[in-house]
Design a protein around this motif. Sequence first.
Motif, mmCIF file in Angstrom:
data_model
loop_
_atom_site.group_PDB
_atom_site.id
_atom_site.type_symbol
_atom_site.label_atom_id
_atom_site.label_comp_id
_atom_site.label_asym_id
_atom_site.label_seq_id
_atom_site.Cartn_x
_atom_site.Cartn_y
_atom_site.Cartn_z
ATOM 1 N N SER A 117 0.817 -1.204 0.000
ATOM 2 C CA SER A 117 0.000 0.000 0.000
ATOM 3 C C SER A 117 0.854 1.260 0.000
ATOM 4 C CB SER A 117 -0.928 -0.010 1.222
ATOM 5 O OG SER A 117 -1.724 1.143 1.260
ATOM 6 N N GLU A 118 1.863 1.290 0.851
ATOM 7 C CA GLU A 118 2.715 2.471 0.952
ATOM 8 C C GLU A 118 3.535 2.686 -0.313
ATOM 9 O OE1 GLU A 118 5.003 1.846 4.468
ATOM 10 O OE2 GLU A 118 3.374 2.426 5.837
ATOM 11 N N SER A 119 4.044 1.606 -0.866
ATOM 12 C CA SER A 119 4.891 1.740 -2.050
ATOM 13 C C SER A 119 4.080 2.175 -3.274
ATOM 14 C CB SER A 119 5.610 0.422 -2.330
ATOM 15 O OG SER A 119 6.594 0.584 -3.321
ATOM 16 N N LEU A 120 2.896 1.595 -3.464
ATOM 17 C CA LEU A 120 2.057 1.975 -4.604
ATOM 18 C C LEU A 120 1.518 3.391 -4.460
ATOM 19 C CD1 LEU A 120 0.105 -1.357 -5.181
ATOM 20 C CD2 LEU A 120 1.652 -0.264 -6.820
ATOM 21 N N SER A 121 1.316 3.831 -3.212
ATOM 22 C CA SER A 121 0.762 5.174 -2.987
ATOM 23 C C SER A 121 1.698 6.272 -3.472
ATOM 24 C CB SER A 121 0.438 5.371 -1.498
ATOM 25 O OG SER A 121 1.630 5.438 -0.727
ATOM 26 N N ARG A 122 2.979 5.951 -3.651
ATOM 27 C CA ARG A 122 3.928 6.949 -4.170
ATOM 28 C C ARG A 122 3.541 7.393 -5.574
ATOM 29 N NH1 ARG A 122 7.084 3.641 -0.849
ATOM 30 N NH2 ARG A 122 8.399 4.814 0.631
ATOM 31 N N VAL B 249 -4.024 3.015 -5.349
ATOM 32 C CA VAL B 249 -4.607 2.370 -4.181
ATOM 33 C C VAL B 249 -4.456 0.854 -4.312
ATOM 34 C CG1 VAL B 249 -6.734 1.945 -2.887
ATOM 35 C CG2 VAL B 249 -6.250 4.227 -3.804
ATOM 36 N N ALA B 250 -4.050 0.206 -3.236
ATOM 37 C CA ALA B 250 -3.929 -1.254 -3.219
ATOM 38 C C ALA B 250 -5.110 -1.867 -2.475
ATOM 39 C CB ALA B 250 -2.623 -1.669 -2.548
ATOM 40 N N GLY B 251 -5.575 -3.008 -2.945
ATOM 41 C CA GLY B 251 -6.635 -3.753 -2.261
ATOM 42 C C GLY B 251 -6.173 -5.170 -2.007
ATOM 43 N N LYS C 167 -11.891 -2.004 -11.868
ATOM 44 C CA LYS C 167 -12.765 -0.993 -12.463
ATOM 45 C C LYS C 167 -12.560 0.374 -11.828
ATOM 46 C CE LYS C 167 -17.670 -0.124 -13.459
ATOM 47 N NZ LYS C 167 -19.052 -0.657 -13.306
ATOM 48 N N ILE C 168 -12.309 0.400 -10.514
ATOM 49 C CA ILE C 168 -12.136 1.675 -9.821
ATOM 50 C C ILE C 168 -10.675 2.125 -9.786
ATOM 51 C CG2 ILE C 168 -14.195 1.342 -8.413
ATOM 52 C CD1 ILE C 168 -12.474 0.470 -6.107
ATOM 53 N N GLY C 169 -9.804 1.374 -10.471
ATOM 54 C CA GLY C 169 -8.418 1.800 -10.618
ATOM 55 C C GLY C 169 -7.457 1.317 -9.561
ATOM 56 N N ALA C 170 -7.903 0.396 -8.696
ATOM 57 C CA ALA C 170 -7.027 -0.131 -7.649
ATOM 58 C C ALA C 170 -6.206 -1.302 -8.180
ATOM 59 C CB ALA C 170 -7.845 -0.570 -6.442
#
Length: 389
Positions: free
Chosen positions: A94-99, A103-105, A132-135
């Motif tokens: 989650s933290e790495s993708l948020s850069r 958003v990670a699920g 679909k929502i881009g996560a």
Amino acid sequence: MTTRKPLDRYRRIVIKIGSALLVDRKTGLRSAWLDKMCADIAALKARGADVLVVSSGAIALGRSVLDLPSGALKLEESQAAAAVGQISLARAWSESLSRDEIVAGQILLTLGDTEERRRYLNARATINQLLKIGAIPIINENDTVATSEIRYGDNDRLAARVATMTGADLLILLSDIDGLYTAPPHLDPEAEFLETIAEITPEIEAMAGGAASELSRGGMRTKIDAGKIATTSGCAMIIASGKTDSPLSAISNGARSSWFAPSGTPVTARKTWIAGQLQPAGELHVDDGAVAALGAGKSLLPAGVRKVIGLFSRGDTVAIIGPSGREIARGLVSYDAEDARQIVGRKSTEIEAILGYPGRTAMIHRDDMVMTSQVNSKSERQKKDTAHA
């Protein structure tokens, strides 16, 4: 002939990442490597691809956090390590993708979630909604509850199941080996590297070796199994090394990897689910005539069955085994095991007299069956003759 495409030409990509890539046994999570991997993922997403990640590492990370000794863990120790590791792993992704403002699920699956049809469809709907929502779905086996008897046991086959479930057109297996060799390269210095695999034949299957790392539960065997699941559904597969930084960029730039071509005749969504079943409830052994009929697209009749193995119920998935002992198809059987045994080798017109009710003409109807190996009766006979030579 189907040819290899650049990564940015694929529309939906499943990436499996092995434990040894994410977790160092001594220092824990390899954060710098993960950040560069997430940058690669962001680049693919920016070009319009849907990306899903099947991430190993929960148990490996948990045992590092808990400072558990090296070597095999008991089931309850593995589950405890997974409980701790899953939290740390999800937070890291989650933290790495948020850069890159992604958003990670987290999705935790068990074998039953993909083997039972209703749960399979529910899991697929959840994953598709995340996309679909881009996560970015981060998927792992739910090691905290799965027992040794009802688990995938490796994330290679889980990743292939996810790829078929979501209609992906590319599966990338990143691990500590850069592709398929004719023999395990750490054991045989003369082993040859295979860049393109047009079809997974028995010869290709024979090249698979064992696991190479304490942190990894998969080996080349499970990667070939994954390839069979994926390519049957029309999904290409790449095996590549993840040891380098930015491994997806490396693949795009021509780094060594093995590419498995997708089937030219991918099966329907329902048949994809049948083909991907990892635990057939039983086996139907058939003769050469049945092999030829199945290859021509016909249903499996009782007359072509020679032996029934296992305890199964009507509607269960069973494997169809040819005379050579090789699986050639899978399907949903029309009879319980006991009834199936009574009508083995008999004509369909005899079923009612034997069982006391009309039943179905076919042991497995062609609409409920998918070929898992492209063979014919002649090749089956040749393999059988070779085996007895």
